[in-house]
Design a protein around this motif. Structure first.
Motif, short mmCIF file in Angstrom:
data_model
loop_
_atom_site.label_atom_id
_atom_site.label_comp_id
_atom_site.label_asym_id
_atom_site.label_seq_id
_atom_site.Cartn_x
_atom_site.Cartn_y
_atom_site.Cartn_z
N THR A 78 0.85 -1.20 0.00
CA THR A 78 0.00 0.00 0.00
C THR A 78 0.89 1.24 0.00
N GLU A 79 0.32 2.34 -0.50
CA GLU A 79 1.08 3.59 -0.57
C GLU A 79 0.28 4.70 0.09
N TYR A 80 0.93 5.46 0.97
CA TYR A 80 0.29 6.58 1.65
C TYR A 80 1.31 7.71 1.76
N ASN A 81 0.93 8.89 1.22
CA ASN A 81 1.81 10.06 1.22
C ASN A 81 3.18 9.74 0.60
N GLY A 82 3.14 8.94 -0.45
CA GLY A 82 4.37 8.62 -1.16
C GLY A 82 5.20 7.52 -0.54
N ASN A 83 4.76 7.01 0.60
CA ASN A 83 5.50 5.95 1.28
C ASN A 83 4.82 4.59 1.02
N LYS A 84 5.60 3.63 0.57
CA LYS A 84 5.07 2.30 0.30
C LYS A 84 5.31 1.37 1.50
N THR A 85 4.27 0.63 1.84
CA THR A 85 4.36 -0.31 2.95
C THR A 85 3.88 -1.68 2.49
N THR A 86 4.64 -2.69 2.78
CA THR A 86 4.26 -4.07 2.43
C THR A 86 3.83 -4.79 3.70
N GLN A 87 2.65 -5.36 3.62
CA GLN A 87 2.12 -6.13 4.74
C GLN A 87 1.95 -7.59 4.32
N SER A 88 2.16 -8.46 5.25
CA SER A 88 2.03 -9.90 4.97
C SER A 88 0.85 -10.49 5.74
N TYR A 89 0.17 -11.42 5.11
CA TYR A 89 -0.98 -12.10 5.71
C TYR A 89 -0.81 -13.60 5.52
N LYS A 90 -1.12 -14.34 6.56
CA LYS A 90 -0.97 -15.78 6.50
C LYS A 90 -2.31 -16.42 6.12
N ASN A 91 -2.32 -17.23 5.06
CA ASN A 91 -3.52 -17.96 4.68
C ASN A 91 -3.80 -19.10 5.65
N SER A 92 -5.06 -19.35 5.92
CA SER A 92 -5.43 -20.52 6.70
C SER A 92 -5.21 -21.77 5.86
N TYR A 93 -5.20 -22.92 6.50
CA TYR A 93 -5.05 -24.17 5.75
C TYR A 93 -6.30 -24.45 4.92
N ALA A 94 -7.45 -23.99 5.39
CA ALA A 94 -8.67 -24.13 4.58
C ALA A 94 -8.51 -23.36 3.27
N THR A 95 -7.95 -22.16 3.34
CA THR A 95 -7.75 -21.35 2.14
C THR A 95 -6.68 -21.95 1.24
N ILE A 96 -5.60 -22.47 1.84
CA ILE A 96 -4.55 -23.11 1.06
C ILE A 96 -5.12 -24.28 0.26
N CYS A 97 -5.93 -25.08 0.92
CA CYS A 97 -6.54 -26.24 0.24
C CYS A 97 -7.51 -25.79 -0.85
N LYS A 98 -8.30 -24.77 -0.57
CA LYS A 98 -9.23 -24.25 -1.57
C LYS A 98 -8.48 -23.75 -2.79
N ASN A 99 -7.46 -22.93 -2.57
CA ASN A 99 -6.68 -22.37 -3.69
C ASN A 99 -6.00 -23.47 -4.50
N PHE A 100 -5.56 -24.51 -3.82
CA PHE A 100 -4.94 -25.64 -4.51
C PHE A 100 -5.95 -26.33 -5.42
#
Length: 354
Positions: free
Chosen positions: A81-103
């Motif tokens: 995301t970018e705010y006032n010209g500053n970029k910030t990267t955030q990380s999110y962990k997928n649940s195993y339910a989501t990992i299996c669904k995406n697979f």
């Protein structure tokens, strides 16, 4: 521990020549079944509960180990995301339910890879359903104690600080258990029907997805067969018949041997459970004699005993002994299918007489 997974079991058997629309549709439907709450919690909630998430992790880890990967799909999501010209990267962990669904729902970049791609995903579905079946089997074992605990609690005077909910706790436990069993049975029917709609010649029975070439055989012989042997004391019958089908599907000449061995196990279990076994039996024919004996009420007729004995002497025994310098015994595909179907029919008939 090495797990017998679908993609390895059928690595030499082609079920798809590429990835089709039917595959995409089926795998999306399968992911919906697994995530809906019906599979893991009997439909009591649509949310992914802690129990469901733990189950997804167990199914995921089992297949990932056999495929030699750490995760079946991305474990982490990174967003910038970018705010006032500053970029910030955030990380999110997928649940195993989501990992299996995406697979499950991800399509291959190369459609020609459809066979291996679909097999891997059917492998996850098989593991998930098999795991749920084991959970329900454990629940069957724990049910009597839960009922006793509920009955004991009902006779005790409640603490003034405890609010007792109106209703029969014992009946509630029985009803919930029965409902979870019914929901799982409904899901097995749905899974098999959806595989049929996707044009897979596959059926799920008692923890395994296996090939079923003949639709009439599947509906008239196999479908009523598997529920009969799904619980104690028929575990060995179930295992040996699955071995027979696996051998048939992979071209192993021992398929008929395992099918008739499953029939022998069934006959032995009946003889032993009825108290007819003497301990002096030397082979399958002696256990058949126990069933046909007039002293035991003639559980089967004389002509039936003759048919059964011929299966052991003419089909099973040649495979049970070393061939020496003679030609190794083999059966044609048609003879193998006939033997498996005949053994299934006999087992159904014998169990239904109990």
């Amino acid at each position: 521990m090495i797990t017998d997974v679908f993609p390895r079991r059928y690595s030499k058997t082609k079920i798809r020549d590429q990835y089709y629309e039917e595959d995409r549709r089926f795998l999306n439907q399968a992911s919906t079944i697994m995530l809906s709450g019906r599979l893991w919690d009997g439909g009591i909630t649509e949310k992914v509960t802690d129990h469901a998430e733990n189950s997804f992790k167990q199914a995921h880890d089992t297949l990932a180990l056999e495929l030699g990967v750490e995760f079946l799909s991305d474990r982490w999501i990174f967003r910038t995301t970018e705010y006032n010209g500053n970029k910030t990267t955030q990380s999110y962990k997928n649940s195993y339910a989501t990992i299996c669904k995406n697979f499950l729902i991800k399509a291959p970049s190369d459609l020609s890879l459809g066979d291996a791609w679909v097999k891997d995903r059917i492998g996850l579905i098989e593991i998930a359903f098999s795991l749920r079946e084991k959970q329900l089997a454990l629940a069957d074992i724990e049910l009597p104690q839960k009922i006793r605990d509920a009955e004991r609690a009902a006779t005790m005077m409640p603490s003034p600080r405890v609010i007792r909910v109106p209703g029969n706790r014992v009946e509630a436990i029985k009803t919930m258990h029965q409902r979870r069993r019914e929901v799982f049975s409904e899901l097995v029917i749905e899974l098999n029907e959806r595989m049929k709609l996707a044009l897979y010649k596959l059926t799920y029975n008692n923890g395994l997805i296996q090939i079923s070439d003949d639709e009439l055989t599947s509906s008239e012989i196999e479908e009523p067969f598997w529920p009969l042997i799904s619980q104690s004391p028929w575990e060995n019958v179930d295992i040996q018949m699955k071995e027979a089908i696996d051998c048939r599907d992979t071209g192993d000449r021992m398929a008929a041997f395992h099918a008739v061995s499953a029939l022998e196990s069934c006959i032995k279990i009946i003889s032993q459970s009825k108290g007819w076994s003497t301990g002096k039996e030397k082979g399958a024919a002696n256990f058949v004699d126990n069933l046909v004996s007039k002293n035991n009420g003639g559980f089967i007729s004389v002509w039936e005993s003759e048919v059964l004995k011929s299966l052991f002497s003419n089909v099973r025994n040649p495979f049970a002994h070393g061939a020496g310098s003679s030609e190794m015994p083999t059966l044609t595909v048609e003879q193998t299918n006939w033997t498996i179907e005949t053994a299934m029919t006999w087992i159904k008939s014998l169990i239904r007489r109990l």
